[in-house]
Design an enzyme around this catalytic site. Structure first.
Site, mmCIF file in Angstrom:
data_model
loop_
_atom_site.group_PDB
_atom_site.id
_atom_site.type_symbol
_atom_site.label_atom_id
_atom_site.label_comp_id
_atom_site.label_asym_id
_atom_site.label_seq_id
_atom_site.Cartn_x
_atom_site.Cartn_y
_atom_site.Cartn_z
ATOM 1 C CG HIS A 12 -1.829 1.169 1.344
ATOM 2 N ND1 HIS A 12 -3.155 1.022 1.701
ATOM 3 C CD2 HIS A 12 -1.660 2.494 1.145
ATOM 4 C CE1 HIS A 12 -3.739 2.207 1.703
ATOM 5 N NE2 HIS A 12 -2.844 3.123 1.386
ATOM 6 C CG HIS A 14 -1.004 7.081 -1.128
ATOM 7 N ND1 HIS A 14 -2.263 7.176 -1.676
ATOM 8 C CD2 HIS A 14 -1.154 6.417 0.043
ATOM 9 C CE1 HIS A 14 -3.135 6.594 -0.858
ATOM 10 N NE2 HIS A 14 -2.487 6.125 0.189
ATOM 11 N NE ARG A 16 0.448 12.197 -2.151
ATOM 12 C CZ ARG A 16 -0.539 11.767 -1.378
ATOM 13 N NH1 ARG A 16 -1.540 11.081 -1.893
ATOM 14 N NH2 ARG A 16 -0.532 12.007 -0.090
ATOM 15 C CG ASN A 40 -5.503 8.319 -3.242
ATOM 16 O OD1 ASN A 40 -4.485 7.767 -3.608
ATOM 17 N ND2 ASN A 40 -5.614 8.892 -2.053
ATOM 18 C CE LYS A 97 -7.794 2.078 -0.204
ATOM 19 N NZ LYS A 97 -6.697 2.987 0.002
ATOM 20 C CG HIS A 134 -9.618 4.924 3.914
ATOM 21 N ND1 HIS A 134 -8.409 5.573 3.955
ATOM 22 C CD2 HIS A 134 -10.336 5.412 4.961
ATOM 23 C CE1 HIS A 134 -8.395 6.416 4.983
ATOM 24 N NE2 HIS A 134 -9.559 6.353 5.598
ATOM 25 C CG HIS A 172 -4.662 2.581 6.203
ATOM 26 N ND1 HIS A 172 -6.000 2.639 6.506
ATOM 27 C CD2 HIS A 172 -4.521 3.145 4.984
ATOM 28 C CE1 HIS A 172 -6.628 3.212 5.494
ATOM 29 N NE2 HIS A 172 -5.770 3.529 4.562
ATOM 30 C CG LEU A 217 -7.379 11.159 7.859
ATOM 31 C CD1 LEU A 217 -8.213 11.929 6.848
ATOM 32 C CD2 LEU A 217 -8.130 11.046 9.180
ATOM 33 C CG ASP A 245 -1.556 4.982 4.044
ATOM 34 O OD1 ASP A 245 -1.693 5.305 2.836
ATOM 35 O OD2 ASP A 245 -2.262 5.447 4.953
ATOM 36 C CB ALA A 261 -4.530 12.990 6.266
HETATM 37 ZN ZN LIG Z 1 -3.451 5.115 1.699
#
Ligand SMILES: [Zn+2]
Length: 344
Positions: A12, A14, A16, A40, A97, A134, A172, A217, A245, A261
């Site tokens: 997991h 991110h 960007r 995301n 997701k 999530h 998470h 978060l 995460d 977050a």
């Molecule tokens: Zn995440």
């Protein structure tokens, strides 16, 4: 002390998009063989074309390092289930997701009523595609510290009862309730656990001063929840595995009147996880958590390469480079970590 383990995967992360990929991507390949890329982005990854383009941009940013990016699709309100069959044909397609609408950074296009997406879940069951969740409700009536526990009851439990063969990952996990739920429903469900939820409780975020660089978060919880997470991962239970995460963002988005977050852990996560297992005298279970449990749950082979963890102090920089003349504050900025990762 030295410790050799099978090379870990990050289930997991991110990274960007755009210019910042040059900073977020090469760091992953330094330690991890595979990484599940969250969808995301500013324009959510909702189509095969978007997934292919994102994967290509990630590969282009790898530089000297390399890892296998495992791609995911974002379950938006108008998600088209018919694309899942084509997605499944790519060996690097990993899963779908689910973000509850508005629950975190980049979740504006998430779902409201989960069970309305029956066609998607039916197709996922048919194709054996896992769902990553999530797990937080976003309601003015639910306290921010209770969002995960309420989500388990209101959304996740009805979901797994409606689809008893849908494989679900509680991403998470941050509470005792989450840990108990995973243990009760493994192997249908499993959970990723971050380094920051293992290393910190909410006092680190909100003490006599506020520490925005530890705002994530799901938010950090009280000490007993942190202890439940530590106990779960260091017990060797196969339903828990590594997912950082790691969520990089410009310092101006962290330190401002309405901060976002996200904690950037990626290059330091393995040191932090190792420290947790070391402190619990549970290093024998580290490799299962970092390198085996996730692969087993997802039906993928363990990696063949190995990495070495060395007990040698390492100072985390105060900040790292970032785009647009800004900078990125990593977890434990300016502090000393006890473990380093070395190649074998
Ligand atoms: Zn995440």
């Amino acid at each position: 002390m030295r410790l050799e383990i099978i090379q870990p995967d990050d289930w997991h992360v991110h990274v960007r998009e755009g210019e910042v990929l040059q900073y977020t991507i090469p760091e992953i390949g330094l330690h991890f063989a595979r990484a599940v890329i969250m969808p995301n982005t500013n324009s959510p990854i909702v189509s095969i074309d978007a997934m292919l383009a994102y994967r290509e941009a990630i590969h282009a940013a790898m530089g000297q390092t390399s890892f296998e990016p495992l791609m995911t699709l974002y379950l938006t309100a108008d998600f088209d289930p018919s694309i899942l069959k084509s997605a499944k044909e790519f060996p690097w397609f990993h899963g779908v997701k689910l973000y509850p609408k508005g629950a975190t950074t980049g979740a504006e296009q998430g779902v409201l009523n989960w069970l309305e997406h029956a066609e998607v879940f039916e197709q996922m069951v048919l194709l054996n595609i896992p769902l990553m969740v999530h797990a937080e409700v976003l309601s003015p009536d639910v306290d921010v510290f209770d969002r995960e526990a309420v989500c388990l009851e209101e959304n996740l439990q009805p979901l797994i009862e409606a689809y008893p063969t849908l494989r679900v990952v509680l991403e998470h996990v941050s509470t005792q309730e989450g840990v108990n739920w995973v243990k009760a429903h493994y192997p249908q469900v499993a959970a990723t656990v971050t380094a920051h939820h293992l290393c910190f409780d909410r006092n680190a975020l909100l003490n006599t001063r506020i520490h925005p660089d530890l705002f994530c978060l799901p938010v950090l919880k009280r000490r007993e929840h942190q202890q439940a997470l530590i106990a779960a991962v260091t017990s060797g239970h196969p339903g828990f595995f590594l997912g950082t995460d790691s969520a990089p963002q410009a310092a101006r988005d962290t330190y401002c009147a309405s901060g976002c977050a996200g904690i950037y852990t990626q290059p330091y996560a393995l040191s932090l996880y190792t420290q947790v297992f070391f402190e619990q005298q549970a290093l024998a279970h580290l490799e299962g958590f970092t390198s085996l449990n996730g692969a087993r749950f997802y039906g993928r082979s363990p990696n063949t390469q190995r990495v070495c963890l060395v007990q040698k102090p390492m100072k985390v920089p105060e900040f790292l480079p970032w785009a647009l003349e800004d900078r990125l504050t990593p977890i434990c900025a300016g502090q000393q970590l006890a473990w380093q990762v070395e190649g074998v």
